[in-house]
Design a protein around this motif. Sequence first.
Motif, short mmCIF file in Angstrom:
data_model
loop_
_atom_site.label_atom_id
_atom_site.label_comp_id
_atom_site.label_asym_id
_atom_site.label_seq_id
_atom_site.Cartn_x
_atom_site.Cartn_y
_atom_site.Cartn_z
N ILE A 115 30.91 3.10 15.56
CA ILE A 115 29.95 2.55 16.50
C ILE A 115 30.53 1.28 17.08
O ILE A 115 30.84 0.33 16.35
N LEU A 116 30.71 1.26 18.40
CA LEU A 116 31.21 0.07 19.09
C LEU A 116 30.02 -0.80 19.49
O LEU A 116 29.15 -0.36 20.24
N LEU A 117 29.96 -2.02 18.98
CA LEU A 117 28.83 -2.90 19.26
C LEU A 117 28.87 -3.46 20.67
O LEU A 117 27.86 -3.95 21.17
N GLY A 118 30.02 -3.41 21.31
CA GLY A 118 30.12 -3.79 22.71
C GLY A 118 30.33 -5.27 22.95
O GLY A 118 30.32 -6.10 22.04
N LEU A 119 30.51 -5.57 24.24
CA LEU A 119 30.78 -6.94 24.67
C LEU A 119 29.50 -7.66 25.11
O LEU A 119 29.34 -8.85 24.90
N LEU A 120 28.58 -6.92 25.71
CA LEU A 120 27.40 -7.52 26.33
C LEU A 120 26.11 -6.88 25.82
O LEU A 120 26.11 -5.73 25.37
N ASN A 121 25.01 -7.63 25.89
CA ASN A 121 23.70 -7.04 25.61
C ASN A 121 22.96 -6.82 26.93
O ASN A 121 23.56 -6.91 28.00
N HIS A 122 21.67 -6.54 26.87
CA HIS A 122 20.95 -6.14 28.09
C HIS A 122 20.05 -7.25 28.64
O HIS A 122 19.05 -6.97 29.31
N PRO B 78 36.20 2.40 31.49
CA PRO B 78 35.22 3.48 31.65
C PRO B 78 34.39 3.75 30.40
O PRO B 78 33.17 3.95 30.48
N LYS B 79 35.03 3.75 29.23
CA LYS B 79 34.31 3.96 27.98
C LYS B 79 33.34 2.83 27.71
O LYS B 79 32.18 3.05 27.32
N THR C 199 24.59 4.02 28.91
CA THR C 199 23.88 5.11 28.23
C THR C 199 23.31 4.71 26.89
O THR C 199 22.40 5.36 26.37
N GLY C 200 23.86 3.65 26.31
CA GLY C 200 23.43 3.25 24.97
C GLY C 200 24.06 4.07 23.86
O GLY C 200 23.82 3.81 22.67
N ARG C 201 24.87 5.08 24.23
CA ARG C 201 25.57 5.90 23.23
C ARG C 201 26.91 5.23 22.93
O ARG C 201 27.88 5.44 23.67
N MET C 202 26.95 4.43 21.90
CA MET C 202 28.10 3.57 21.64
C MET C 202 28.99 4.14 20.54
O MET C 202 29.63 3.41 19.79
N PHE C 203 29.04 5.46 20.45
CA PHE C 203 29.85 6.12 19.42
C PHE C 203 31.24 6.44 19.95
O PHE C 203 31.42 6.71 21.14
N ILE C 204 32.21 6.43 19.06
CA ILE C 204 33.56 6.88 19.39
C ILE C 204 34.13 7.58 18.17
O ILE C 204 33.98 7.11 17.03
N SER C 205 34.74 8.73 18.37
CA SER C 205 35.30 9.51 17.27
C SER C 205 36.57 8.84 16.75
O SER C 205 37.20 8.04 17.46
N PRO C 206 36.98 9.16 15.51
CA PRO C 206 38.25 8.63 15.01
C PRO C 206 39.43 8.98 15.90
O PRO C 206 40.33 8.17 16.09
N VAL C 207 39.42 10.20 16.47
CA VAL C 207 40.51 10.60 17.37
C VAL C 207 40.50 9.72 18.63
O VAL C 207 41.54 9.22 19.07
N GLY C 208 39.30 9.54 19.20
CA GLY C 208 39.18 8.68 20.37
C GLY C 208 39.60 7.26 20.07
O GLY C 208 40.25 6.59 20.89
N CYS C 209 39.23 6.79 18.89
CA CYS C 209 39.61 5.45 18.46
C CYS C 209 41.12 5.33 18.32
O CYS C 209 41.74 4.35 18.76
#
Length: 312
Positions: free
Chosen positions: A11-18, A77-78, A85-95
Amino acid sequence: MENWNTTSDFILLGLLNHTGAHQFLFVLVLITAFISFVGNVLMFLLILLDSGLHRPMYFLLSQLSLMDMILVITIVPKMAADYLTGRMFISPVGCGFQIFFFLTLEGGECFLLAAMSYDRYVAICHPLRYPVLMSWQLCLRMTLGSWFLGATDGLMQAAATLNFSFCRTHEIDHFFCEAPSLVRLACADTSVFEYAMYVCCVLMLLVPISLILISYSLILAAVLQMRSNEARKKAFTTCSSHISVVGLFFGAAIFTYMRPKSYRSANHDKVVSAFYTIFTPVLNPLIYSLRNSEVKGALRKCMDQCAALSHD
């Protein structure tokens, strides 16, 4: 602590909030990333299509633009999709792919900037021997070497990082997968890997920057001995563009990777990472185009040709 298997997502917590301020910053980041991508694409195509720029110096610059172009599309883009979208998931392969491409491009850029400094050294200190000392064969070797060394570093760190067992709390406090942020989640003792990663970063940063400093020390000595003010001004103008890029790039990279662990914080890492993955790439084409008369001339000629075609 419980382990989780390698099929689970991060789960990527991201750089910014809303909040309102962060939404404004998000728009600013998107605009900057778009300008960066378009600017580097234009620089790459301009060098590719204009025969007057088919020289080693500009070929190396085209590779810098290519690296920055790929870096932007690897990260932004990611990050934007996660925020919207709020979907902050990334697979191990994507990571793993993000770690690999990020380190390939950043590591390759370190050595490419060193190659560019050597090119400037030869052009200013040995102009009559430039075709010999900076041949196309050597230029291609240095370019391929930069890509290869960056890819080797990226592959080793991505494979080693994802080989760890990760604990149940698999939230990455970042807006993309970066090896140091991911290692913090490992259940096992990572001290040996972190030491190896530190040594690797020292080599990837200090070897190129040492070569750059040597090149520019020799250039400075040669420029100060020039009798012509016009020649001295031209040499300083040409080199100042490269020095600006080098200072921005290596300053941010050294701050991120060579600080002691006790001085690190996730928020600082995110801000600095945003600087050299989003904002630095937009500066490269601007710095080189605004301070280089040949690039400005080629751009003007290209715009004139486009205008003529539109009138036809």
